[in-house]
Motif scaffolding. Structure first.
Motif, short mmCIF file in Angstrom:
data_model
loop_
_atom_site.label_atom_id
_atom_site.label_comp_id
_atom_site.label_asym_id
_atom_site.label_seq_id
_atom_site.Cartn_x
_atom_site.Cartn_y
_atom_site.Cartn_z
N GLN A 125 -39.88 -1.47 4.42
CA GLN A 125 -39.85 -0.79 5.20
C GLN A 125 -38.07 -0.65 6.36
N TYR A 126 -37.58 -1.91 5.79
CA TYR A 126 -36.47 -2.52 6.71
C TYR A 126 -35.50 -2.27 5.27
N ILE A 139 -45.12 -3.06 3.74
CA ILE A 139 -44.69 -3.52 4.74
C ILE A 139 -43.00 -4.25 4.08
N THR A 174 -34.77 1.45 8.86
CA THR A 174 -36.16 1.84 9.33
C THR A 174 -37.61 3.06 9.13
N LYS A 198 -41.78 3.04 8.62
CA LYS A 198 -42.75 2.24 9.25
C LYS A 198 -43.55 3.17 8.51
N ARG A 199 -43.05 4.25 7.48
CA ARG A 199 -44.40 4.39 6.40
C ARG A 199 -44.81 3.98 5.11
N SER A 224 -35.54 -6.94 10.65
CA SER A 224 -37.19 -7.98 10.79
C SER A 224 -36.35 -8.92 12.45
N SER A 246 -35.98 5.35 13.24
CA SER A 246 -36.65 5.63 11.98
C SER A 246 -37.59 6.67 12.62
#
Length: 385
Positions: free
Chosen positions: A258-259, A255, A249, A251-252, A336, A365
């Motif tokens: 991200q995963y 979208i 993961t 988060k930067r 998610s 993350s």
């Protein structure tokens, strides 16, 4: 310069009857050498800060030299940690009676007064989270050959736990920070504090969730149903991380990226899995091999546990003894969905909890801290590859 020891004064000791109970349990465990606190304090130069090599949710890990000359990784459990005592005993029971090239080796322990210490073989190259996923934080070079060696080694270690150990062992916390590397970059599975020993006549056990969100299998995270296939799912996530060189993961990233598992599934459907391979490898990797490893990771992370291969089958797929059938790959269990579940749980009850009252760790993350490890470390920043 003199190093000052780890300050334990002024902290509450566990109740006397609990100390006696722990000592009695340790005395019944075969192959568990007992070290004196004085000996381990000398080995670490009085727990000198310069010898600290890691910090986890239940204490700190120090490098030390034992009386016989062996280098050791010495984990000192925090006296305040109630969960640590249970995991201390579990770890000794699980790992003291098994030995495998791809498992850490327990030298012994100390249970003197309120001190709880585990002594392991020292592994020179830290964990995968600190080295491979640490990017610029490590000088180690992870060629494709090295990565295949690590993937296959971890798979063999898990196959041993799942199919050769009696009773068989479900690790419950397979992740990058729990894979340590020796001087030859041979992988060693560590942290057996959350492990479950399951008799052969049981298909699964129901338990509260423990482990790290991001590596948790859906059926385990949602229903607490634990089987060996939960470890298989976690291994699939780890396999993706090793091939791609990034955490599961980030988060930067945009979208849609991200995963890691979700991105792998989208690329598989488009026939573009090769895009997931770590750019740092350049052209120095086998395209067919890399795609095969990524497909195996998707097989390991199928939504339905019965659709995931056993770890012995995973070893055969990775080594080429068996071929991967693309038709068997269906949509994996997505992180998610579990993140949404966690958010719902956090809203209604505060946190996802484990059987011993601990929160489930967040995924690997950026800006999170990994816990539960025999030698777990503060999680490093994600690479943006």
């Amino acid at each position: 310069m003199t190093c000052f020891g780890l300050c334990l004064g002024g902290k509450a000791s566990p109740p006397h009857n609990r100390v006696v109970e722990i000592d009695e349990e340790i005395s019944t465990i075969e192959n568990a050498r007992v070290y004196s606190y004085r000996e381990l304090r000398a080995a670490t130069e009085d727990f000198c800060p310069v010898n600290k090599i890691g910090k986890g949710g239940f204490g700190s890990v120090y490098k030390g030299r034992l009386r016989d000359g062996k280098m050791a990784a010495i984990k000192v459990l925090s006296v305040e940690s109630k969960q640590g005592v249970k995991e201390f005993l579990t770890e000794i029971k699980v790992i003291s009676n098994i030995e495998h090239e791809n498992l850490v080796k327990l030298y012994g322990c100390c249970a003197e007064g309120d001190h709880r210490i585990l002594v392991y073989n020292y592994l020179e190259n830290n964990s995968l989270s600190q080295t491979l996923l640490g990017g610029a934080h490590s000088s180690l070079q992870f060629s494709w050959i090295t990565r295949t060696k690590i993937c296959i080694g971890v798979a063999r270690g898990l196959a041993f736990l799942h199919e050769e150990a009696q009773p068989y062992i479900v690790h419950r916390d397979i992740k990058a920070s729990n894979i340590l590397l020796d001087k030859d970059l041979t992988p060693k599975i560590s942290d057996f504090g959350l492990a479950k020993l399951i008799p052969a006549d049981l298909t699964h056990v129901s338990t509260r969730v423990a482990g790290t969100l991001g590596y948790l299998a859906p059926e385990y995270a949602m229903r607490g149903q634990l089987t060996r296939k939960a470890d298989v799912y976690s291994f699939g996530i780890l396999l993706l991380e090793i091939v791609s060189g990034r955490c599961n993961t980030n988060k930067r990233l945009p979208i849609e990226e991200q995963y890691l598992l979700e991105r792998a599934w989208r690329l598989f459907k488009k026939g573009e899995l090769i895009q997931l391979v770590d750019a740092l490898l350049g052209d120095d990797f086998d395209v067919d091999d890399a795609c095969k490893f990524l497909k195996v990771s998707l097989l390991c992370t199928q939504v339905m546990p019965k659709s995931r291969p056993s770890m012995s089958t995973v070893v055969k797929l990775l080594t080429g003894e068996m071929q991967v059938d693309d038709e068997e790959i269906s949509e994996p269990g997505m992180l998610s969905d579990l993140v949404s579940l966690r958010n719902q749980k956090n809203t209604s009850s505060g946190s996802l909890s484990t059987g011993s009252g601990k929160q489930v760790d967040s995924s690997s993350s950026a800006n999170t801290t990994a816990t539960h490890g025999t030698m777990t470390f503060t999680t490093i920043d994600d690479r943006k590859s």
